[in-house]
Write a protein that holds these residues in place. Structure first.
Motif, mmCIF file in Angstrom:
data_model
loop_
_atom_site.group_PDB
_atom_site.id
_atom_site.type_symbol
_atom_site.label_atom_id
_atom_site.label_comp_id
_atom_site.label_asym_id
_atom_site.label_seq_id
_atom_site.Cartn_x
_atom_site.Cartn_y
_atom_site.Cartn_z
ATOM 1 N N PRO A 96 0.663 -0.966 0.109
ATOM 2 C CA PRO A 96 0.138 0.020 -0.282
ATOM 3 C C PRO A 96 0.574 1.206 -0.014
ATOM 4 C CG PRO A 96 -0.732 -1.655 1.644
ATOM 5 C CD PRO A 96 0.533 -1.983 1.132
ATOM 6 N N ASN A 97 2.184 1.142 0.670
ATOM 7 C CA ASN A 97 2.849 2.504 0.811
ATOM 8 C C ASN A 97 3.800 2.599 -0.782
ATOM 9 O OD1 ASN A 97 4.279 0.136 1.389
ATOM 10 N ND2 ASN A 97 5.919 1.384 2.502
ATOM 11 N N LEU A 98 3.615 2.151 -1.742
ATOM 12 C CA LEU A 98 4.474 1.851 -2.527
ATOM 13 C C LEU A 98 3.775 2.085 -4.022
ATOM 14 C CD1 LEU A 98 6.912 -1.143 -1.848
ATOM 15 C CD2 LEU A 98 7.418 1.319 -1.542
ATOM 16 N N PHE A 99 2.651 2.364 -3.889
ATOM 17 C CA PHE A 99 1.697 2.658 -5.371
ATOM 18 C C PHE A 99 1.957 4.443 -5.353
ATOM 19 C CE2 PHE A 99 -1.938 2.492 -2.677
ATOM 20 C CZ PHE A 99 -2.427 3.626 -2.883
ATOM 21 N N PHE A 100 1.861 4.934 -6.671
ATOM 22 C CA PHE A 100 2.113 6.253 -6.987
ATOM 23 C C PHE A 100 0.710 6.832 -7.515
ATOM 24 C CE2 PHE A 100 6.493 4.955 -8.246
ATOM 25 C CZ PHE A 100 7.018 5.101 -7.115
ATOM 26 N N GLY A 101 -0.244 6.307 -7.420
ATOM 27 C CA GLY A 101 -1.449 6.920 -7.772
ATOM 28 C C GLY A 101 -2.486 5.768 -8.467
ATOM 29 N N ASN A 102 -3.697 6.089 -8.971
ATOM 30 C CA ASN A 102 -4.598 5.109 -9.308
ATOM 31 C C ASN A 102 -4.975 5.704 -11.009
ATOM 32 O OD1 ASN A 102 -7.325 3.783 -10.098
ATOM 33 N ND2 ASN A 102 -6.855 2.772 -8.087
ATOM 34 N N ALA A 103 -4.839 4.952 -11.641
ATOM 35 C CA ALA A 103 -5.346 5.312 -13.125
ATOM 36 C C ALA A 103 -6.696 5.325 -13.372
ATOM 37 C CB ALA A 103 -4.565 4.506 -14.172
ATOM 38 N N LYS A 104 -7.342 4.938 -12.386
ATOM 39 C CA LYS A 104 -8.859 5.358 -12.562
ATOM 40 C C LYS A 104 -9.610 6.421 -12.358
ATOM 41 C CE LYS A 104 -10.547 0.377 -11.556
ATOM 42 N NZ LYS A 104 -11.728 -0.306 -10.841
ATOM 43 N N THR A 105 -8.759 7.090 -11.627
ATOM 44 C CA THR A 105 -9.208 8.659 -10.845
ATOM 45 C C THR A 105 -8.182 9.502 -11.201
ATOM 46 O OG1 THR A 105 -8.106 7.927 -8.897
ATOM 47 C CG2 THR A 105 -10.545 7.489 -9.148
ATOM 48 N N GLU A 106 -6.806 9.218 -11.624
ATOM 49 C CA GLU A 106 -5.847 10.108 -11.958
ATOM 50 C C GLU A 106 -5.249 10.235 -13.354
ATOM 51 O OE1 GLU A 106 -2.945 10.386 -8.586
ATOM 52 O OE2 GLU A 106 -4.466 8.796 -7.580
ATOM 53 N N SER A 107 -4.853 11.341 -13.792
ATOM 54 C CA SER A 107 -4.304 11.014 -15.120
ATOM 55 C C SER A 107 -2.902 10.327 -15.038
ATOM 56 C CB SER A 107 -3.882 12.572 -15.542
ATOM 57 O OG SER A 107 -2.848 12.568 -16.490
ATOM 58 N N ILE A 108 -2.686 9.416 -16.070
ATOM 59 C CA ILE A 108 -1.415 8.925 -16.162
ATOM 60 C C ILE A 108 0.044 9.829 -16.197
ATOM 61 C CG2 ILE A 108 -1.240 8.431 -18.386
ATOM 62 C CD1 ILE A 108 -0.207 5.905 -15.879
ATOM 63 N N VAL A 109 -0.264 10.898 -16.651
ATOM 64 C CA VAL A 109 0.719 11.998 -16.823
ATOM 65 C C VAL A 109 1.134 12.320 -15.512
ATOM 66 C CG1 VAL A 109 1.219 14.185 -17.699
ATOM 67 C CG2 VAL A 109 0.119 12.477 -19.209
ATOM 68 N N SER A 110 0.092 12.711 -14.584
ATOM 69 C CA SER A 110 0.518 13.134 -13.141
ATOM 70 C C SER A 110 1.128 12.354 -12.374
ATOM 71 C CB SER A 110 -0.569 13.877 -12.619
ATOM 72 O OG SER A 110 -1.792 12.865 -12.375
ATOM 73 N N ILE A 111 0.611 10.877 -12.465
ATOM 74 C CA ILE A 111 1.294 9.861 -11.877
ATOM 75 C C ILE A 111 2.872 9.472 -12.306
ATOM 76 C CG2 ILE A 111 1.212 7.160 -11.538
ATOM 77 C CD1 ILE A 111 -1.947 7.560 -12.063
ATOM 78 N N TRP A 112 3.037 9.676 -13.677
ATOM 79 C CA TRP A 112 4.172 9.203 -14.242
ATOM 80 C C TRP A 112 5.225 10.449 -13.726
ATOM 81 C CZ3 TRP A 112 7.226 5.777 -15.770
ATOM 82 C CH2 TRP A 112 8.488 6.109 -16.517
#
Length: 364
Positions: free
Chosen positions: A309-325
């Motif tokens: 749980p502490n190692l993911f950077f975001g969720n592609a369902k609700t966030e832009s893949i651009v901002s996650i990257w």
């Protein structure tokens, strides 16, 4: 909006970012992370010093605002489904953790792929837990990715569910590569690891897939993969003849670290296992130009971090893949690999000093 490399270059010029030294260093870094063994320790240190002086710059989805440090997102691994019909003892599908089990939605795949269509080179639709053919809309996902990008689309399967209709569906959808993981040449050796599987069914599905490919004139690359383990290593000399007779394009041996670390599955012949502890320089490609996304949309630098749980950077369902990257945490991970310093604790505990997978292609 998606900015092309040429557009970014013009923006950099308009902002008078014409430093010859900075540009040269950036080009060298790009080559470094693609081919790390080309550079000496001194050269890597100089490149790392340049990186350390920069602020994270958005590369996809917005113009670069600082010096030109380029982090392309070229490859994506999407775990289509994290459910499997086999119970292989060393597989991550057996983990009991917080990760919900299910299949990724086509709409989520569209959200991921749409901003990246011009730059993607590879999309893997499989991960470390699931059998992709259990996804009822796998062919639709392959077809969408093929129509929306120029990426090579790949899956890996145990082969048990590749029926005639599904084989045709995948071929028609434009699948570029399929790996059949077949770890035994007899039912006894096969079922010693591939628990729940029937070798005769898998072989028939593989043979038929190759026949349909040839008859239809498809270009899909078919790979037969074999992991040497304690119960099947005596079969290795026969693997190439067995597999090429089925019509596959490539026969590959995969030397597994997991098997090498297991007393029950470790091969006796050292030639068939990786050299554990030999990876003295920790050059890891994960998170550098690729990202791993589970069926729930959670994004990680690599499949090994999936489920923490502490190692993911975001969720592609609700966030832009651009901002996650461009999340600061993934930037820090990239810097640690480039500088060979201050590795993420997870990386140091699980991967540092551990040999990477070795693979060997067998000739006909």
């Amino acid at each position: 909006m998606h900015w092309s490399r040429s557009a970014i270059t013009h923006m950099q010029q308009d902002k008078s970012l014409k430093s010859e030294n900075a540009t040269q260093t950036n080009q060298e870094y790009t080559r470094f992370h693609l081919s790390p063994n080309r550079f000496s320790s001194m050269e890597k240190h100089r490149i790392a010093e340049h990186l350390h002086s920069q602020q994270p710059a958005a590369v996809i989805g917005s113009p670069i605002e600082t010096k030109p440090v380029f982090w392309p997102l070229n490859r994506i691994t999407i775990e289509a489904i994290n459910i499997c019909n086999y119970r292989c003892p060393l597989c991550r599908t057996n983990l009991k953790d917080w990760v919900p089990r299910g299949a990724i939605e086509l709409e989520t795949v569209q959200n991921i792929i749409t901003p990246l269509t011009s730059g993607l080179k590879v999309v893997n639709l499989y991960g470390t837990r699931g059998e992709p053919l259990l996804h009822p809309r796998l062919e639709s996902i392959v077809g969408y990715v093929k129509s929306a990008s120029k990426a090579k689309i790949r899956i890996s399967t145990n082969g048990s569910l590749v029926s005639k209709s599904r084989a045709r569906g995948l071929l028609d959808a434009g699948l570029d590569q399929i790996v059949f993981a077949v770890d035994g040449l007899t039912q006894r050796s096969y079922s010693a690891y591939r628990r729940g599987g029937n070798l005769d069914r898998v072989v028939e599905n593989l043979r038929r897939f190759c026949e349909l490919k040839v008859k239809g004139g498809y270009s899909t690359r078919v790979i037969f993969q074999f992991i040497p383990m304690a119960k099947n290593e005596h079969e290795v000399p026969q693997v190439a003849a067995f597999a090429y007779a089925l019509g596959v394009d490539v026969v590959k041996l995969k030397y597994s670290t997991s098997a090498a670390n297991s007393e029950s599955y470790r091969v006796r012949d050292a030639a068939y296992r990786p050299d554990l502890g030999s990876n003295k320089e920790f050059v890891c490609p994960q998170g550098m130009d690729n990202i791993y996304i589970d069926p729930n949309g959670y994004c990680y630098p690599c499949c090994y971090m999936e489920g923490y749980p502490n190692l993911f950077f975001g969720n592609a369902k609700t966030e832009s893949i651009v901002s996650i990257w461009n999340d600061p945490k993934i930037w820090e991970l990239r810097r640690s690999f480039a500088e060979q310093l201050e590795f993420n604790p997870f990386c140091r505990t699980n991967c540092y000093g551990v040999a990477r997978f070795r693979k060997e292609i067998l000739k006909k």
